[in-house]
Structure formats: structure tokens, C-alpha cells
Design an enzyme around this catalytic site. Sequence first.
Site, PDB file in Angstrom:
ATOM      1  N   ASP A  34       2.238  -2.906  -5.171  1.00 32.70           N
ATOM      2  CA  ASP A  34       1.823  -3.483  -3.893  1.00 32.70           C
ATOM      3  C   ASP A  34       0.542  -2.798  -3.387  1.00 32.70           C
ATOM      4  O   ASP A  34      -0.018  -3.198  -2.370  1.00 32.70           O
ATOM      5  CB  ASP A  34       2.949  -3.465  -2.847  1.00 32.70           C
ATOM      6  CG  ASP A  34       3.416  -2.075  -2.475  1.00 32.70           C
ATOM      7  OD1 ASP A  34       2.934  -1.083  -3.056  1.00 32.70           O
ATOM      8  OD2 ASP A  34       4.285  -1.977  -1.575  1.00 32.70           O
ATOM      9  N   SER A  35       0.052  -1.812  -4.144  1.00 30.98           N
ATOM     10  CA  SER A  35      -1.292  -1.271  -3.908  1.00 30.98           C
ATOM     11  C   SER A  35      -2.342  -2.383  -4.012  1.00 30.98           C
ATOM     12  O   SER A  35      -3.480  -2.197  -3.584  1.00 30.98           O
ATOM     13  CB  SER A  35      -1.607  -0.158  -4.915  1.00 30.98           C
ATOM     14  OG  SER A  35      -1.361  -0.607  -6.236  1.00 30.98           O
ATOM     15  N   GLU A 172       6.023  10.449  -5.864  1.00 26.57           N
ATOM     16  CA  GLU A 172       4.669  10.344  -5.305  1.00 26.57           C
ATOM     17  C   GLU A 172       4.453  11.390  -4.212  1.00 26.57           C
ATOM     18  O   GLU A 172       5.294  11.592  -3.337  1.00 26.57           O
ATOM     19  CB  GLU A 172       4.437   8.939  -4.721  1.00 26.57           C
ATOM     20  CG  GLU A 172       3.064   8.807  -4.042  1.00 26.57           C
ATOM     21  CD  GLU A 172       2.591   7.379  -3.804  1.00 26.57           C
ATOM     22  OE1 GLU A 172       3.266   6.434  -4.225  1.00 26.57           O
ATOM     23  OE2 GLU A 172       1.512   7.239  -3.192  1.00 26.57           O
TER      24      GLU A 172
HETATM   25  O1  KIV Z   1       1.728   0.213  -5.602  1.00 25.77           O
HETATM   26  C1  KIV Z   1       1.465   1.079  -6.454  1.00 25.77           C
HETATM   27  O2  KIV Z   1       0.412   1.048  -7.112  1.00 25.77           O
HETATM   28  C2  KIV Z   1       2.438   2.143  -6.684  1.00 25.77           C
HETATM   29  C3  KIV Z   1       2.101   3.231  -7.635  1.00 25.77           C
HETATM   30  C4  KIV Z   1       0.884   3.982  -7.255  1.00 25.77           C
HETATM   31  C5  KIV Z   1       3.251   4.105  -7.922  1.00 25.77           C
HETATM   32  O3  KIV Z   1       3.501   2.078  -6.116  1.00 25.77           O
HETATM   33 NA    NA Z   2       3.722   0.516  -4.518  1.00 23.62          NA
END
Ligand code: KIV
Ligand code: NA
Length: 255
Positions: A34-35, A172
Amino acid sequence: MKEKGEKIVCLTAYDYCLARILDESGIDILLVGDSLGSVVQGHDSTLPVTVDDVIYHTKAVVRGRRRALVVSDMPFMTFQLGVDEAKRNAGRLVQEGGAESVKLEGGVTQAATIEGLVKMGVPVMGHVGLTPQSVHQFGGYRIQGRGEADARAILDDAMAVEQAGAFAVVLEGMPVQLAREITQRVSIPTIGIGAGMHCDGQILVVHDMLGLFDDFTPKFVKRYANLKETIGGAVRSYMEEVRTEAFPAEEHTFH
Ligand code: KIV
Ligand code: NA
């Protein structure tokens, strides 16, 4: 791989083209994170991302990969409202998106949900520590688990995630010592981001490590390329050649 001491190397992916490059390079896991809310959509958090957004990007990633495992993130509000709601949304990520597994943020509080998804046949990756969907609870993106009580709570979260049946867990934004202890205490692989060298694997946001996204750069990111500069240079060359009529040349021209 954890048993053999082989590091599990993961990156995020959001589209066909990049997924294909990462897959052909031999990446183990592609996370449709969701990044994407930040690096694809331009939001300043992951909170606006919807399950339809993740399905859209998952479809594209799945078309670009041959061997990597695809994990799709469960966005904010798609699993917190109850196990049934979580099952419906995880089911959509698998059925419509083509993901093989899902990831969701939270430990002890999400254990029943993780268990429900696993029982329905959807493998789950956990995510504990600095969980970005809780940014307002944390009061910012801050390293978690610095104090003894906070560290204990994150260890409990990781163990609850394992107990609930998750196949792996993202650690994280936490001190290296805590991530090492969790990695020793759980039998499932730990995938670190901002959690030091002792995790069983590592993940980065692909736009960060390629130097495409530089709105901000957390300390835990390493830039392996500077594609923003590379792309800017290519675009300036193109502009120059169009303006001086060097492009299109004879070889690009039909008669
Ligand atoms: O949304 C994302 O990219 C993540 C990772 C960085 C673990 O949750
Ligand atoms: Na994420």
C-alpha cells in the site's frame, strides 16, 4: 530458506514492466504494497489506498512475474472491521487480483483475523513494529520498540502472528537488537525494513532503492541507483534533439 540461512530478498512492485525486471533478476517476493499510495499515487500516507487500487496493481504485477511469490497488501479499513470483511477483501485480492498471499498490519489485535484468512486458504504475511497505517496513533513515522515495554509488546505481536498461522512477518522500523530477538524466537521468516541485518530477509520500496522517489528518504533506505537523474538526463536529451531536429533521424523515418 530460513532453516538454510539463505536470505529472502523482497521488493515492492506495482506494475507489469518493473515486476518483470525484478522477477527476471531473481527476486524472491514481490509485494504489491500500500506504499503505492505514496510512490504511485502521490499521497502523503498509505491511508487513502483502497482494495480496488491494490487489485488493479496486483493484476499488472502478476502478468509480469514468472516465479516470484506475489503478496498483496490489505489496505486500511479492509480488514480492521472484522474477520468476515477481511475474508471478503483478501478473497478479492486472490480471486480478482491473482495474488497468492496477503499482508496485513498488526499483531495481537489481528491474530483472529490472520487465523480466519489462513483457515479459508489464504496465506498471510504479518507486519509488526512501525505499521504505517497507524501513523496517527504513533504521532508520526517513528521507530517503535525502543523502551522495554514497547519492545516486549512488539515481540508479543510477532509471536501472536506466528501462532495465528502467518507464513512470514515483516519487522518494520525497530532497533536491530529487537529484530534479532524476534528472528530467533519465531520459526517463520522475518522480513526486515529498518530493522537491521539479523532478519531472515529484507524488503525495500522499489522506488526508494532505485532513486525514483526522493520526497523524503528514511535512514534505512539505501539507493542502489539514481533513476530520477537517469530519466531526467534522457528526457533532456530527447528535448534537445527534437528542438534541433536531430530526432527523428533517417532510421526512424518511413518512406
Ligand atoms: O507497503 C509497503 O511497501 C510495505 C513494505 C515496505 C513492507 O508494507
Ligand atoms: Na504496506
